[in-house]
Design a protein around this motif. Structure first.
Motif, PDB file in Angstrom:
ATOM      1  N   THR A  18      -4.618 -54.040 -21.459  1.00  0.00           N
ATOM      2  CA  THR A  18      -4.530 -53.107 -20.343  1.00  0.00           C
ATOM      3  C   THR A  18      -3.850 -53.738 -19.130  1.00  0.00           C
ATOM      4  O   THR A  18      -3.970 -54.934 -18.889  1.00  0.00           O
ATOM      5  CB  THR A  18      -5.919 -52.575 -19.935  1.00  0.00           C
ATOM      6  OG1 THR A  18      -6.795 -53.689 -19.698  1.00  0.00           O
ATOM      7  CG2 THR A  18      -6.493 -51.696 -21.013  1.00  0.00           C
ATOM      8  N   ASP A  19      -3.182 -52.890 -18.373  1.00  0.00           N
ATOM      9  CA  ASP A  19      -2.379 -53.280 -17.222  1.00  0.00           C
ATOM     10  C   ASP A  19      -3.233 -53.192 -15.953  1.00  0.00           C
ATOM     11  O   ASP A  19      -3.726 -52.119 -15.619  1.00  0.00           O
ATOM     12  CB  ASP A  19      -1.184 -52.313 -17.137  1.00  0.00           C
ATOM     13  CG  ASP A  19      -0.285 -52.554 -15.936  1.00  0.00           C
ATOM     14  OD1 ASP A  19      -0.621 -53.379 -15.080  1.00  0.00           O
ATOM     15  OD2 ASP A  19       0.764 -51.880 -15.866  1.00  0.00           O
ATOM     16  N   PRO A  20      -3.424 -54.310 -15.227  1.00  0.00           N
ATOM     17  CA  PRO A  20      -4.247 -54.240 -14.017  1.00  0.00           C
ATOM     18  C   PRO A  20      -3.657 -53.343 -12.945  1.00  0.00           C
ATOM     19  O   PRO A  20      -4.393 -52.740 -12.152  1.00  0.00           O
ATOM     20  CB  PRO A  20      -4.311 -55.697 -13.545  1.00  0.00           C
ATOM     21  CG  PRO A  20      -3.095 -56.336 -14.124  1.00  0.00           C
ATOM     22  CD  PRO A  20      -2.886 -55.666 -15.446  1.00  0.00           C
ATOM     23  N   SER A  21      -2.332 -53.218 -12.909  1.00  0.00           N
ATOM     24  CA  SER A  21      -1.718 -52.395 -11.873  1.00  0.00           C
ATOM     25  C   SER A  21      -1.892 -50.904 -12.145  1.00  0.00           C
ATOM     26  O   SER A  21      -1.730 -50.079 -11.243  1.00  0.00           O
ATOM     27  CB  SER A  21      -0.222 -52.718 -11.756  1.00  0.00           C
ATOM     28  OG  SER A  21       0.504 -52.259 -12.877  1.00  0.00           O
ATOM     29  N   ALA A  22      -2.234 -50.549 -13.397  1.00  0.00           N
ATOM     30  CA  ALA A  22      -2.392 -49.138 -13.751  1.00  0.00           C
ATOM     31  C   ALA A  22      -3.821 -48.643 -13.581  1.00  0.00           C
ATOM     32  O   ALA A  22      -4.110 -47.462 -13.846  1.00  0.00           O
ATOM     33  CB  ALA A  22      -1.948 -48.911 -15.205  1.00  0.00           C
ATOM     34  N   PHE A  23      -4.724 -49.503 -13.143  1.00  0.00           N
ATOM     35  CA  PHE A  23      -6.127 -49.102 -12.997  1.00  0.00           C
ATOM     36  C   PHE A  23      -6.260 -48.041 -11.899  1.00  0.00           C
ATOM     37  O   PHE A  23      -5.745 -48.217 -10.796  1.00  0.00           O
ATOM     38  CB  PHE A  23      -6.983 -50.317 -12.653  1.00  0.00           C
ATOM     39  CG  PHE A  23      -8.450 -50.008 -12.519  1.00  0.00           C
ATOM     40  CD1 PHE A  23      -9.208 -49.737 -13.638  1.00  0.00           C
ATOM     41  CD2 PHE A  23      -9.060 -49.962 -11.277  1.00  0.00           C
ATOM     42  CE1 PHE A  23     -10.558 -49.435 -13.529  1.00  0.00           C
ATOM     43  CE2 PHE A  23     -10.408 -49.673 -11.152  1.00  0.00           C
ATOM     44  CZ  PHE A  23     -11.154 -49.401 -12.287  1.00  0.00           C
ATOM     45  N   PRO A  24      -6.951 -46.917 -12.198  1.00  0.00           N
ATOM     46  CA  PRO A  24      -7.129 -45.853 -11.192  1.00  0.00           C
ATOM     47  C   PRO A  24      -8.186 -46.257 -10.176  1.00  0.00           C
ATOM     48  O   PRO A  24      -9.318 -45.774 -10.172  1.00  0.00           O
ATOM     49  CB  PRO A  24      -7.568 -44.653 -12.028  1.00  0.00           C
ATOM     50  CG  PRO A  24      -8.283 -45.245 -13.198  1.00  0.00           C
ATOM     51  CD  PRO A  24      -7.573 -46.553 -13.486  1.00  0.00           C
ATOM     52  N   GLY A  25      -7.812 -47.216  -9.326  1.00  0.00           N
ATOM     53  CA  GLY A  25      -8.825 -47.939  -8.577  1.00  0.00           C
ATOM     54  C   GLY A  25      -9.058 -47.510  -7.156  1.00  0.00           C
ATOM     55  O   GLY A  25      -8.598 -46.476  -6.667  1.00  0.00           O
ATOM     56  N   LEU A  26      -9.783 -48.401  -6.471  1.00  0.00           N
ATOM     57  CA  LEU A  26     -10.296 -48.135  -5.141  1.00  0.00           C
ATOM     58  C   LEU A  26      -9.188 -47.930  -4.116  1.00  0.00           C
ATOM     59  O   LEU A  26      -9.367 -47.181  -3.165  1.00  0.00           O
ATOM     60  CB  LEU A  26     -11.208 -49.301  -4.728  1.00  0.00           C
ATOM     61  CG  LEU A  26     -12.054 -49.168  -3.468  1.00  0.00           C
ATOM     62  CD1 LEU A  26     -13.338 -49.983  -3.668  1.00  0.00           C
ATOM     63  CD2 LEU A  26     -11.348 -49.669  -2.224  1.00  0.00           C
ATOM     64  N   ARG A  27      -8.021 -48.532  -4.324  1.00  0.00           N
ATOM     65  CA  ARG A  27      -6.977 -48.413  -3.316  1.00  0.00           C
ATOM     66  C   ARG A  27      -6.516 -46.965  -3.151  1.00  0.00           C
ATOM     67  O   ARG A  27      -6.359 -46.474  -2.041  1.00  0.00           O
ATOM     68  CB  ARG A  27      -5.789 -49.311  -3.655  1.00  0.00           C
ATOM     69  CG  ARG A  27      -4.759 -49.345  -2.532  1.00  0.00           C
ATOM     70  CD  ARG A  27      -3.709 -50.393  -2.795  1.00  0.00           C
ATOM     71  NE  ARG A  27      -2.737 -50.445  -1.699  1.00  0.00           N
ATOM     72  CZ  ARG A  27      -2.905 -51.132  -0.587  1.00  0.00           C
ATOM     73  NH1 ARG A  27      -4.008 -51.822  -0.406  1.00  0.00           N
ATOM     74  NH2 ARG A  27      -1.978 -51.132   0.352  1.00  0.00           N
ATOM     75  N   GLY A  28      -6.293 -46.271  -4.268  1.00  0.00           N
ATOM     76  CA  GLY A  28      -5.836 -44.894  -4.197  1.00  0.00           C
ATOM     77  C   GLY A  28      -6.950 -43.890  -3.971  1.00  0.00           C
ATOM     78  O   GLY A  28      -6.695 -42.758  -3.552  1.00  0.00           O
TER      79      GLY A  28
END
Length: 427
Positions: A42-52
Motif C-alpha cells: 500500500t501507498d502511504p501517500s494514498a491513505f485517506p487520512g487526517l490531512r484531507g
C-alpha cells in the motif's frame, strides 16, 4: 476490575504524519514504498487520512471525549527542499492546532516521527554529518511558527526503533545493516534531542511563554528471562535491555553516554527532559541473543507479548534515573478483529493507576487504523476503522469503551464485563 483514574490524569490518542495524513511523496517512506518494501504494497501517500479530513477527525476526537491528542509535523511537508520552507504547510498545522484548542483538546506535538525528507536522506539522514544542524533549523522554524499554540513537545519519536530497524536490521529505510551506522545514528539523535530541548525552551521563552515542556518518546520494553533461575537467561535479559533502551535513555535524559552511544560535543551531562514520554507495547522473553521464544504467552496479531505490569516496570526505571512526570505517549495493540483491545487498554490503565507513579497523560495508539510503516495497512491498531475506498470512519467497540472510560473517569465492573471479559490469543 473496578478502578478510578489518577487525579488530573488526561486520556487521549496518538497519531503520526506518515501514519495518518496521506498525500506526501517527498519523504523516505514513500521512496521505500516505491522500492517495493511495504508488506501489503500500500501507498502511504494514498491513505485517506487526517490531512484531507482533519475537521471530521477532530469532530471524532470530540465525540470520543478525548482530552489530549498527540500529533506530528511532517518534516518533508514543512521543508520540502533543503532550507526552503512551505508556508502553506505551516499554516495548515496552525489551523489544526487552533481547532484542537477550540475544542478544548490539549496538543502534544511530535517533531520527528520516523520520517525524513528525501533531501535529508541523500545527505545520509541522521547518519550523516550536519544532520543535527538541519534538524535544529527545522525545529526552530516550527516552534517559532506554532509556539503560541503548543506548550508540550516531543523532539524525536522512539529513536531506538528508528535506528535499529533502519540501520541495523535493514527492514526500514534506508535499509542498512551496520552496527557502526546504528551507533552513529543513536549518537546523532541523542545530540539532536539535547540541542532541541534547549532550543525549544529558549524559543518559547523569547515569545513570552514559561510553560514549555519537552521530552522524547522513549520506546521501552520489559525484558524477562525465560527461566529466572538461569544465569544465562538473566544475563541476556539485562544485556538486551541495556543495548536496546538503557544507554539511549541515559544519554538523552542526562547527557551521559555509554556504548553504543558515542562521543559528541552536544552530549554533555545535564537534565534534558521535562517529562518521561514512554512508548510501551509489551514484553520480550529472553533466553539468549536475539528475539526470545514467548510460546504460549498472551500476544497480539503480530505476536507481540502482552504484559500490562511491564508498563509499570519500565516507567519506574526511568523515574529512578530522573524523577519526572510520566506521559504514556503510545500504548496500543494490533487487534484486527477488535476482540481484545478494550481489555488491553483497561489492564494497562489499571496497572498504571494502581502504581505510585506520577502518570499525567495516557495516549492510546492510535486514533485511526493507519498506515503502519513497513506493515502498510495490514496492521490495525485504531480505535476507529477507516474504509480503504471511501475513507469513512467507524468507531469500533473499543472506541466506545474508551469513550466511556473517559466519561466515567475509570473502569467499573459493569463496563469491564460489557467490553473486556474476553481471552487473549497466544503466541
Amino acid at each position: 476490575m473496578n478502578f478510578h483514574l489518577k487525579p488530573g490524569m488526561l486520556l487521549g490518542a496518538a497519531s503520526a504524519p506518515i501514519h495518518s495524513e496521506g498525500g506526501s511523496q517527498s519523504n523516505i517512506w514513500y521512496d521505500w514504498y516505491r522500492q517495493g518494501h511495504i508488506k501489503d504494497g500500500t501507498d502511504p501517500s494514498a491513505f485517506p487520512g487526517l490531512r484531507g479530513r482533519w475537521q471530521e477527525d477532530l469532530d471524532l476526537m470530540s465525540s470520543l471525549g478525548l482530552q489530549c491528542f498527540r500529533l506530528g509535523v511532517e518534516w518533508s511537508r514543512v521543508e520540502p527542499e533543503d532550507g526552503v520552507f512551505d508556508e502553506a504547510a505551516i499554516a495548515h498545522y496552525r489551523q489544526v492546532l487552533q481547532a484542537l484548542a477550540d475544542r478544548g483538546i490539549r496538543p502534544l506535538l511530535t517533531l520527528h516521527h520516523f520520517s525524513c525528507p528525501l533531501w535529508m536522506e541523500r545527505r545520509g539522514g541522521f547518519a550523516g554529518d550536519g544532520s543535527v544542524t538541519c534538524f535544529l533549523r527545522f525545529v526552530h522554524r516550527v516552534v517559532e511558527s506554532v509556539g503560541d499554540l503548543v506548550s508540550e513537545y516531543i523532539t524525536i519519536n522512539e529513536p531506538n526503533i528508528y535506528a535499529y530497524r533502519g540501520f541495523l536490521e535493514g527492514s526500514w529505510p534506508p535499509g542498512r545493516r551496520s552496527l557502526p551506522d546504528m551507533a552513529r545514528v543513536m549518537t546523532n539523535l541523542s545530540a539532536a534531542h539535547i540541542e532541541a530541548y534547549g532550543l525549544i525552551r529558549k524559543t518559547r521563552l523569547k515569545m513570552g511563554f514559561t510553560d514549555t515542556r519537552v521530552g522524547f518518546s522513549n520506546h521501552l520494553r520489559s525484558f524477562a528471562p525465560l527461566d529466572p533461575a538461569d544465569p544465562v537467561h538473566r544475563f541476556w535479559a539485562s544485556r538486551s535491555r541495556q543495548l536496546f533502551q538503557g544507554s539511549l535513555t541515559r544519554a538523552m535524559c542526562t547527557g551521559r553516554a555509554s556504548f553504543p552511544i558515542g562521543k559528541h560535543p552536544s552530549i554533555i551531562p545535564g537534565q534534558y527532559c521535562d517529562f518521561h514520554a514512554v512508548s510501551y507495547r509489551g514484553r520480550s522473553t529472553v533466553s539468549g541473543p536475539g528475539k526470545g521464544p514467548g510460546h504460549g504467552l498472551p500476544a497480539d496479531d503480530l505476536g507481540r507479548e502482552i504484559d500490562p505490569q511491564g508498563i509499570v516496570e519500565v516507567c519506574r526505571e526511568v523515574c529512578k534515573l530522573l524523577p519526572r512526570p510520566v506521559y504514556i505517549t503510545a500504548n496500543g495493540v494490533c487487534d484486527g478483529a477488535d476482540a481484545f483491545r478494550a481489555r488491553y487498554i483497561a489492564e494497562h490503565l489499571e496497572a498504571l493507576c494502581a502504581s505510585d507513579l506520577p502518570v499525567e497523560r495516557y495516549y492510546y495508539w492510535s486514533l485511526l487504523d493507519g498506515w503502519e510503516w513497513a506493515l502498510g495497512r495490514s496492521a490495525r491498531f485504531g480505535l476507529t476503522g477507516v474504509d480503504p475506498q471511501t475513507g469513512a470512519r467507524t468507531v469500533k467497540p473499543s472506541g466506545e469503551f474508551y469513550r466511556q472510560v473517559i466519561a466515567q473517569g475509570g473502569v467499573s465492573e459493569e463496563l469491564y464485563r460489557q467490553f473486556c471479559d474476553v481471552p487473549y490469543p497466544t503466541c
